[in-house]
Motif scaffolding. Structure first.
Motif, short mmCIF file in Angstrom:
data_model
loop_
_atom_site.label_atom_id
_atom_site.label_comp_id
_atom_site.label_asym_id
_atom_site.label_seq_id
_atom_site.Cartn_x
_atom_site.Cartn_y
_atom_site.Cartn_z
N CYS A 31 0.81 -1.20 0.00
CA CYS A 31 0.19 0.28 -0.15
C CYS A 31 0.81 1.42 -0.10
CB CYS A 31 -0.89 0.11 1.24
SG CYS A 31 -2.31 -1.29 1.20
N ARG A 33 0.20 3.91 1.92
CA ARG A 33 0.21 4.19 3.12
C ARG A 33 -0.58 3.27 4.12
NH1 ARG A 33 -1.14 10.18 4.42
NH2 ARG A 33 -3.14 9.59 5.15
N LYS A 34 0.01 3.08 5.23
CA LYS A 34 -0.87 2.06 6.02
C LYS A 34 -2.17 2.84 6.77
CE LYS A 34 -1.62 -2.22 8.15
NZ LYS A 34 -1.79 -3.35 6.98
N CYS A 35 -3.32 2.49 6.68
CA CYS A 35 -4.37 2.98 7.48
C CYS A 35 -4.36 2.41 8.70
CB CYS A 35 -5.80 2.68 6.65
SG CYS A 35 -5.72 3.02 4.79
N TYR A 37 -6.55 1.81 10.87
CA TYR A 37 -7.58 0.63 11.15
C TYR A 37 -7.18 -0.99 10.72
CZ TYR A 37 -9.35 1.78 6.51
OH TYR A 37 -9.23 1.94 5.21
N CYS A 38 -6.33 -0.74 9.88
CA CYS A 38 -6.26 -2.05 9.00
C CYS A 38 -5.06 -2.96 9.58
CB CYS A 38 -5.80 -1.37 7.71
SG CYS A 38 -5.53 -2.81 6.44
N SER A 42 -0.62 -6.03 4.69
CA SER A 42 -0.28 -4.79 3.57
C SER A 42 1.19 -4.05 4.03
CB SER A 42 -1.22 -3.82 3.31
OG SER A 42 -1.70 -3.36 4.38
N GLY A 81 -6.06 -7.15 -1.85
CA GLY A 81 -4.53 -6.49 -1.14
C GLY A 81 -4.99 -6.36 0.33
N GLY A 82 -3.91 -5.34 0.63
CA GLY A 82 -3.08 -4.31 0.04
C GLY A 82 -3.99 -3.46 -1.11
N THR A 83 -3.33 -2.86 -1.91
CA THR A 83 -3.52 -1.98 -2.81
C THR A 83 -3.15 -2.62 -4.33
OG1 THR A 83 -3.48 0.03 -1.40
CG2 THR A 83 -3.95 0.33 -3.63
N ASN A 116 -7.91 1.42 -4.83
CA ASN A 116 -8.08 2.74 -4.10
C ASN A 116 -8.21 3.97 -4.83
OD1 ASN A 116 -7.02 0.82 -2.34
ND2 ASN A 116 -5.87 2.31 -0.88
N ARG A 153 -7.00 8.22 5.14
CA ARG A 153 -6.92 8.01 3.73
C ARG A 153 -6.26 8.99 2.97
NH1 ARG A 153 -8.32 2.52 2.79
NH2 ARG A 153 -9.07 3.22 0.52
S1 SF4 Z 1 -5.20 -2.55 2.44
FE1 SF4 Z 1 -6.45 -0.93 2.13
S2 SF4 Z 1 -7.35 -0.49 4.26
FE2 SF4 Z 1 -5.42 -1.70 4.62
S3 SF4 Z 1 -3.60 -0.34 4.74
FE3 SF4 Z 1 -3.87 -0.66 2.65
S4 SF4 Z 1 -5.22 1.05 1.91
FE4 SF4 Z 1 -5.71 0.77 3.69
#
Ligand code: SF4
Ligand SMILES: C[S@@+](CC[C@H](N)C(=O)[O-])C[C@H]1O[C@@H](n2cnc3c(N)ncnc32)[C@H](O)[C@@H]1O
Length: 400
Positions: A31, A33-35, A37-38, A42, A81-83, A116, A153
């Motif tokens: 990704c 950037r790491k969100c 909550y996730c 990733s 994913g991931g993205t 995304n 985000r």
């Molecule tokens: S998988 Fe999606 S929700 Fe999780 S960190 Fe990556 S962009 Fe964010």
């Protein structure tokens, strides 16, 4: 010492779950950037991603899984994913070509890519479509600017709407994700956001309640008393409201968090919930490969770390670090945990065949009396909305 090749120790089975289908899940573990909550597998790689190395490893991963699943026809592919929308369209094309050269592809195979909004450009969308992707799943998450900032985000609401617009004109099928039950979110605020979102929806919507996962930034904030999510009662009210509004709008829930117009259901996700056969390819991916007949499965788990996964493939020929044979009651439990998420419920005869036993009629009657499950006229069993909300307890009771 050379690592063991766990897949080489298993015997190929002639048939999988042809009634349910055969799915291929491909995990892209990166990704931008790491969100906060996730907790998905990733990773952020500021120095860049070795896309060619990933594809070369994937070629061997696909071949190793194809050896165990001869003669299957792929009914769905999910690039998750991931993205995955960080991938070049040519790489997506290469992955689909590799899958198509190892298995037969069904003429109407569903091919989904997760994207995304911030990593999309018009050219990429067209490129994915040309490569064979026929369904996009877009991570919109919220339509409210403050909420998008809170969720960490990289996109704003305008970008999300532009991405949705573009996706609608590029792909035959489209879904998007929203996260609700956010801190302080009132019923009225969620209702307004959801109604607006439905205005942009095509045939599918995934609506997830915010959960605080272990080892995430949100977990630390919660532990420090700086983040409070709605309590169970408030969450249940939000969930009921969601069901009512989506139902009214012609996108009823067909699973706890998933809503679709009739025929718009995600075939790939249905395959998981109907306990079908799938291979899981890529870092951290899980698979369920049928051994012998539908009753026995090989559960596979791949190495999570992307570089270690590539290394393992270079040494062993595949990325699988754990396998377990799933039979009898364990298979029955898995089938229940998956199938009772679905509004269509489960086929009791199939459960009996897998688990080697049926349900205790008294337990079923108790659960019916408590409004947790329903027995349908054709004998299938399903959870009520209230039962689906406490699914683990219902499964534990039924399977006891
Ligand atoms: S998988 Fe999606 S929700 Fe999780 S960190 Fe990556 S962009 Fe964010
Ligand atoms: C693996 S993510 C991939 C999608 C894509 N990377 C994105 O973020 O847009 C799948 C979906 O799970 C949901 N999700 C992830 N973590 C969550 C959490 N802690 N609570 C609720 N939903 C979550 C998000 O809606 C996300 O879009």
């Amino acid at each position: 010492m050379r690592e063991r090749d766990l897949l080489a120790e298993a015997e190929p089975a002639a048939a999988g779950t042809p009634d349910v289908g055969f799915g291929v899940y491909v995990h892209w573990p990166f990704c931008a950037r790491k969100c906060p909550y996730c907790d998905f597998n990733s990773h952020v790689r500021p120095k860049g991603i070795d896309e060619a190395g990933y594809l070369a490893a994937m070629q061997r991963e696909i071949a190793a899984h194809a050896r165990l699943t001869p003669g299957r026809t792929v009914t769905s592919v999910f690039l998750g994913g991931g993205t995955p929308s960080l991938m070049q369209p040519q790489s997506v094309g290469r992955l689909l070509e590799l899958i198509g050269s190892h298995w037969q592809m069904s003429a109407d195979a569903e091919i989904t890519l997760e994207a995304n909004p911030s990593s999309v450009e018009a050219d990429r969308f067209r490129g994915y479509r040309a490569a064979g992707v026929n369904r996009l799943s877009l991570g919109v998450q919220a339509l409210d600017e403050d909420a998008l900032r809170f969720l960490g985000r990289l996109h704003n609401a305008g970008e999300a709407l532009r991405a949705l617009e573009l996706a609608r004109t590029t792909f035959p099928r489209l879904s998007f994700d929203l996260i609700y039950a956010r801190p302080g979110q009132s019923l009225a605020a969620w209702e307004a956001e959801l109604r607006r979102a439905i205005g942009f929806a095509a045939d599918h919507l995934s609506l997830y309640q915010l959960t605080i996962e272990p080892d995430t930034a949100f977990e630390k904030l919660q532990a420090a008393g700086k983040l409070t999510i709605p309590d169970a009662d408030a969450a249940a009210d939000l969930y009921e409201l969601t069901r009512a509004i989506t139902g009214e709008a012609g996108l009823p829930a067909y699973e706890i968090s998933n809503h679709a117009a009739p025929g718009g259901e995600s075939r790939h996700n249905l395959l998981y919930w109907r306990y079908g056969e799938y291979v899981g390819l890529g870092p951290g991916a899980h698979g369920r490969i049928v051994l012998g007949d539908d009753r026995a499965r090989l559960a596979t788990v791949a190495e999570r770390n992307p570089e270690a996964w590539m290394q393992r493939i270079a040494e062993v020929g595949n990325g699988v670090i754990e396998t377990e044979e799933i039979v009898g009651e364990t298979a029955g439990d898995e089938m229940l945990l998956m199938g009772l998420r679905l509004v269509e419920g489960i086929d009791v005869a199939r459960y009996r065949r897998l688990a080697g036993r049926g349900f205790d009629p008294e337990r079923v009657s108790d659960l019916v009396a408590h409004g947790m499950v329903e027995v349908l006229p054709d004998g299938r069993i399903r959870t009520t909305p209230a039962g689906a909300f406490v699914l683990d307890a219902v499964v534990a009771d039924l399977a006891a």
